[in-house]
Design a protein around this motif. Structure first.
Motif, PDB file in Angstrom:
ATOM      1  N   ASP A   1       0.822  -1.209   0.000  1.00 44.52           N
ATOM      2  CA  ASP A   1       0.000   0.000   0.000  1.00 44.52           C
ATOM      3  C   ASP A   1       0.852   1.253   0.000  1.00 44.52           C
TER       4      ASP A   1
ATOM      5  N   LYS B   1       0.855   4.022  -3.179  1.00 45.73           N
ATOM      6  CA  LYS B   1       0.423   5.406  -2.985  1.00 45.73           C
ATOM      7  C   LYS B   1       1.585   6.385  -3.082  1.00 45.73           C
TER       8      LYS B   1
ATOM      9  N   GLN C   1       2.238   6.888  -6.759  1.00 46.10           N
ATOM     10  CA  GLN C   1       1.245   7.791  -7.351  1.00 46.10           C
ATOM     11  C   GLN C   1       1.522   9.242  -6.947  1.00 46.10           C
TER      12      GLN C   1
ATOM     13  N   TYR D   1      -3.342  15.743  -5.214  1.00 41.46           N
ATOM     14  CA  TYR D   1      -3.554  14.335  -4.888  1.00 41.46           C
ATOM     15  C   TYR D   1      -4.819  14.169  -4.039  1.00 41.46           C
ATOM     16  N   ASN D   2      -4.964  15.003  -3.000  1.00 49.23           N
ATOM     17  CA  ASN D   2      -6.123  14.883  -2.119  1.00 49.23           C
ATOM     18  C   ASN D   2      -7.424  15.190  -2.846  1.00 49.23           C
TER      19      ASN D   2
ATOM     20  N   THR E   1      -7.959  14.696  -6.228  1.00 50.32           N
ATOM     21  CA  THR E   1      -8.242  13.771  -7.325  1.00 50.32           C
ATOM     22  C   THR E   1      -8.248  12.310  -6.887  1.00 50.32           C
ATOM     23  N   LYS E   2      -7.562  11.993  -5.758  1.00 45.53           N
ATOM     24  CA  LYS E   2      -7.475  10.592  -5.373  1.00 45.53           C
ATOM     25  C   LYS E   2      -8.044  10.390  -3.966  1.00 45.53           C
ATOM     26  N   ASP E   3      -7.208  10.570  -2.970  1.00 47.29           N
ATOM     27  CA  ASP E   3      -7.627  10.391  -1.604  1.00 47.29           C
ATOM     28  C   ASP E   3      -6.616  11.107  -0.710  1.00 47.29           C
ATOM     29  N   THR E   4      -6.883  11.172   0.589  1.00 48.94           N
ATOM     30  CA  THR E   4      -5.949  11.836   1.493  1.00 48.94           C
ATOM     31  C   THR E   4      -4.640  11.055   1.547  1.00 48.94           C
ATOM     32  N   PHE E   5      -3.534  11.724   1.256  1.00 53.46           N
ATOM     33  CA  PHE E   5      -2.226  11.084   1.237  1.00 53.46           C
ATOM     34  C   PHE E   5      -1.645  11.094   2.642  1.00 53.46           C
ATOM     35  N   THR E   6      -1.484   9.895   3.246  1.00 51.62           N
ATOM     36  CA  THR E   6      -1.046   9.785   4.644  1.00 51.62           C
ATOM     37  C   THR E   6       0.368   9.254   4.787  1.00 51.62           C
TER      38      THR E   6
ATOM     39  N   GLU F   1       1.175   9.986   9.547  1.00 54.25           N
ATOM     40  CA  GLU F   1       0.178  10.963   9.121  1.00 54.25           C
ATOM     41  C   GLU F   1       0.841  12.237   8.658  1.00 54.25           C
TER      42      GLU F   1
END
Length: 231
Positions: free
Chosen positions: A19, A23, A26, A55-56, A58-63, A125
């Protein structure tokens, strides 16, 4: 790594790495695209901020920002090209595969020093929690709303001033027209008074000494004056 209390098995590390690898890869693509299009005067922090926002959105929260910061110095992560269809297919296969391909350099957890991976997920985070960002965005919106309200208030006041100037100009023009009409009436009255004096003077003159056409014209003029005044 030792056998501490939070010791993780090899499979657990590999599963987590899949994972993280996907990510981070990406995000590196988004970062590299923003770096290539970096404007004059911007620095590395500006590019990271823009990449996180893209990124946040268009995709999801980058952690995995800290993991990415550790990985970005590796030659395998340098100058990652933008996303292509083949890259997407490769990423999809890496997600659905039940095992990790040891021949793929970017998907092998053994190529990365696992000692530098922080076990505590809270450390992975973002440095700026979403709650704090949300509060910051709310403050910005409130400041923007207050600024917009002040701008609208100033525009409204300026519009009122302009309307008042137009009304004042209309009043001055109306007053000028009335003054001119009054002057015209006075002029007409003076002209009429002078004409009456001329007519009375003409009627008082004797015409017995006239003969021919002159006598005829004088008599016609006298008749017109009498009809004019109802004499």
């Amino acid at each position: 790594m030792g056998k501490e209390k939070d010791y993780r098995k090899e499979y657990s590390i590999s599963s987590k790495w899949t994972d993280i690898n996907s990510k981070c890869h990406q995000f590196q693509e988004v970062f590299q695209r923003n770096w290539d299009n970096m404007e004059s005067g911007q620095n590395d922090a500006n590019v990271i901020t823009r990449a996180l926002e893209e990124y946040n959105a268009t995709k999801d929260t980058f952690t995995y920002l800290r993991c990415w910061e550790l990985l970005r110095g590796s030659p395998k992560w340098a100058n990652v090209p933008t996303i292509t269809s083949s890259v997407r297919r490769k990423s999809k296969r890496s997600k659905t595969s039940s095992s990790v391909d040891p021949d793929t350099p970017t998907s092998d957890a053994r190529n990365v020093n696992l000692n530098i991976i922080v076990d505590n997920e809270e450390d992975l985070e973002l440095e700026q929690p979403p709650g704090r960002r949300s509060a910051k965005n709310k403050r910005k919106k409130a400041e923007s709303s207050s600024s917009n309200h002040e701008i609208l208030k100033q525009d409204f006041e300026e519009m009122n001033r302009r309307l008042q100037d137009i009304r004042d100009l209309g009043d001055r023009r109306l007053q000028t027209i009335e003054e001119r009409n009054l002057e015209n009436k006075k002029f007409v009255a003076i002209q009429e008074s002078r004409q009456i004096e001329k007519d009375i003077k003409f009627l008082s003159k004797p015409i017995d000494h006239l003969t021919g056409d002159a006598l005829i014209l004088a008599q016609m003029r006298r008749e017109q004056i009498r009809r004019k005044y109802g004499l």
